[in-house]
Design a protein around this motif. Structure first.
Motif, PDB file in Angstrom:
ATOM      1  N   TYR A  68      91.362  -3.068  66.108  1.00  0.00           N
ATOM      2  CA  TYR A  68      91.339  -4.492  65.552  1.00  0.00           C
ATOM      3  C   TYR A  68      92.708  -4.203  64.743  1.00  0.00           C
ATOM      4  O   TYR A  68      93.342  -5.556  64.169  1.00  0.00           O
ATOM      5  CB  TYR A  68      90.391  -4.959  64.699  1.00  0.00           C
ATOM      6  CG  TYR A  68      90.028  -4.009  63.399  1.00  0.00           C
ATOM      7  CD1 TYR A  68      90.338  -4.739  62.373  1.00  0.00           C
ATOM      8  CD2 TYR A  68      89.072  -2.726  63.396  1.00  0.00           C
ATOM      9  CE1 TYR A  68      89.942  -4.066  61.177  1.00  0.00           C
ATOM     10  CE2 TYR A  68      89.048  -2.188  62.322  1.00  0.00           C
ATOM     11  CZ  TYR A  68      89.335  -3.019  61.043  1.00  0.00           C
ATOM     12  OH  TYR A  68      89.401  -2.278  59.754  1.00  0.00           O
ATOM     13  N   ILE A  71      96.116  -6.116  66.017  1.00  0.00           N
ATOM     14  CA  ILE A  71      96.170  -7.562  66.451  1.00  0.00           C
ATOM     15  C   ILE A  71      97.573  -8.135  66.023  1.00  0.00           C
ATOM     16  O   ILE A  71      98.007  -8.013  64.866  1.00  0.00           O
ATOM     17  CB  ILE A  71      94.983  -8.166  65.558  1.00  0.00           C
ATOM     18  CG1 ILE A  71      93.646  -7.759  66.423  1.00  0.00           C
ATOM     19  CG2 ILE A  71      95.134  -9.755  65.806  1.00  0.00           C
ATOM     20  CD1 ILE A  71      92.458  -8.401  65.892  1.00  0.00           C
ATOM     21  N   ASP A  75      97.589 -12.863  70.190  1.00  0.00           N
ATOM     22  CA  ASP A  75      96.486 -12.307  70.818  1.00  0.00           C
ATOM     23  C   ASP A  75      95.104 -12.780  71.021  1.00  0.00           C
ATOM     24  O   ASP A  75      94.748 -13.880  70.229  1.00  0.00           O
ATOM     25  CB  ASP A  75      96.276 -10.778  70.088  1.00  0.00           C
ATOM     26  CG  ASP A  75      97.365  -9.784  70.695  1.00  0.00           C
ATOM     27  OD1 ASP A  75      98.351 -10.111  71.309  1.00  0.00           O
ATOM     28  OD2 ASP A  75      97.459  -8.617  69.707  1.00  0.00           O
ATOM     29  N   VAL A  77      91.248 -12.576  70.835  1.00  0.00           N
ATOM     30  CA  VAL A  77      90.357 -11.771  70.002  1.00  0.00           C
ATOM     31  C   VAL A  77      88.768 -12.157  70.487  1.00  0.00           C
ATOM     32  O   VAL A  77      88.455 -12.988  70.500  1.00  0.00           O
ATOM     33  CB  VAL A  77      90.245 -11.562  68.414  1.00  0.00           C
ATOM     34  CG1 VAL A  77      89.158 -10.732  67.901  1.00  0.00           C
ATOM     35  CG2 VAL A  77      91.640 -11.289  68.231  1.00  0.00           C
ATOM     36  N   VAL A  88      94.941 -15.817  67.753  1.00  0.00           N
ATOM     37  CA  VAL A  88      95.422 -15.308  66.512  1.00  0.00           C
ATOM     38  C   VAL A  88      96.733 -16.208  66.249  1.00  0.00           C
ATOM     39  O   VAL A  88      97.866 -16.340  67.240  1.00  0.00           O
ATOM     40  CB  VAL A  88      95.531 -13.848  66.474  1.00  0.00           C
ATOM     41  CG1 VAL A  88      96.216 -13.810  65.116  1.00  0.00           C
ATOM     42  CG2 VAL A  88      94.274 -13.115  66.668  1.00  0.00           C
ATOM     43  N   VAL A  91      98.774 -13.508  61.015  1.00  0.00           N
ATOM     44  CA  VAL A  91      98.110 -12.210  60.692  1.00  0.00           C
ATOM     45  C   VAL A  91      98.677 -12.104  59.231  1.00  0.00           C
ATOM     46  O   VAL A  91      99.731 -11.885  58.837  1.00  0.00           O
ATOM     47  CB  VAL A  91      98.555 -11.041  61.530  1.00  0.00           C
ATOM     48  CG1 VAL A  91      97.917  -9.843  61.053  1.00  0.00           C
ATOM     49  CG2 VAL A  91      98.180 -11.144  63.097  1.00  0.00           C
ATOM     50  N   PHE A 122      84.283  -7.694  65.619  1.00  0.00           N
ATOM     51  CA  PHE A 122      85.304  -7.474  66.634  1.00  0.00           C
ATOM     52  C   PHE A 122      84.660  -6.644  67.746  1.00  0.00           C
ATOM     53  O   PHE A 122      83.965  -5.640  67.600  1.00  0.00           O
ATOM     54  CB  PHE A 122      86.529  -6.460  65.980  1.00  0.00           C
ATOM     55  CG  PHE A 122      87.608  -6.245  66.997  1.00  0.00           C
ATOM     56  CD1 PHE A 122      88.681  -7.262  67.023  1.00  0.00           C
ATOM     57  CD2 PHE A 122      87.867  -5.102  67.750  1.00  0.00           C
ATOM     58  CE1 PHE A 122      89.707  -6.808  68.109  1.00  0.00           C
ATOM     59  CE2 PHE A 122      88.970  -4.739  68.488  1.00  0.00           C
ATOM     60  CZ  PHE A 122      89.677  -5.672  68.727  1.00  0.00           C
ATOM     61  N   ALA A 125      90.324  -6.956  72.015  1.00  0.00           N
ATOM     62  CA  ALA A 125      91.354  -8.021  72.099  1.00  0.00           C
ATOM     63  C   ALA A 125      92.215  -7.684  73.385  1.00  0.00           C
ATOM     64  O   ALA A 125      92.189  -6.912  73.905  1.00  0.00           O
ATOM     65  CB  ALA A 125      92.440  -7.858  70.658  1.00  0.00           C
ATOM     66  N   THR A 127      96.131  -8.803  74.620  1.00  0.00           N
ATOM     67  CA  THR A 127      97.567  -9.124  74.324  1.00  0.00           C
ATOM     68  C   THR A 127      98.146  -9.348  75.669  1.00  0.00           C
ATOM     69  O   THR A 127      98.101  -8.596  76.732  1.00  0.00           O
ATOM     70  CB  THR A 127      98.016  -8.179  73.447  1.00  0.00           C
ATOM     71  OG1 THR A 127      99.261  -8.566  73.035  1.00  0.00           O
ATOM     72  CG2 THR A 127      98.446  -6.502  74.190  1.00  0.00           C
TER      73      THR A 127
END
Length: 135
Positions: A68, A71, A75, A77, A88, A91, A122, A125, A127
């Motif tokens: 996590y 991130i 991305d 999640v 997201v 961040v 979490f 994720a 990406t």
């Protein structure tokens, strides 16, 4: 360059926000196919996450990760015992800002999730950033 163009990413998100504004109805009746691979598509929150991901990253292949702390903006999640997906938007050092579908049967932009809450909730994720040597 190793980073995608954030201004282009945010411009695409703003266009999407015009079509899918805060509070627009969105629930598990909504389905979206996904160009990222791994999953063919999803319903509800996953459908909205896939829609945003494709709008931002088009045909780039996705990969799954479980750290996590890695991130990045854009991305997807997966959290809450693998029951909810968010995308997201920002961040920060101690929190994330996300957008999500099927949040009380609607689209919700801008929820903050603290890093401590994220660590607990979490699962993994996804990406679409191209893989770099440091990844």
């Amino acid at each position: 360059s190793s980073e995608l163009n954030y201004s282009g990413f945010y411009a695409r998100l703003e266009q999407i926000k015009g079509t899918y504004p805060e509070g627009r109805w969105w629930n598990n009746d909504n389905y979206c196919e996904w160009k990222g691979g791994i999953f063919s598509g999803g319903m509800g929150c996953a459908a909205f996450a896939f829609l945003l991901s494709d709008a931002a990253f088009n045909n780039l292949p996705a990969r799954k990760y479980t750290d996590y702390t890695k991130i990045r903006v854009g991305d997807i999640v997966r959290m809450n015992h693998d029951t909810h997906s968010v995308v997201v938007l920002e961040v920060h050092s101690d929190y994330l800002v996300v957008v999500e579908g099927n949040y009380n049967n609607s689209i919700h932009w801008g929820r903050e999730i603290s890093k401590s809450e994220l660590k607990e909730a979490f699962n993994f994720a996804l990406t679409r950033y191209p893989k770099l040597a440091k990844d």
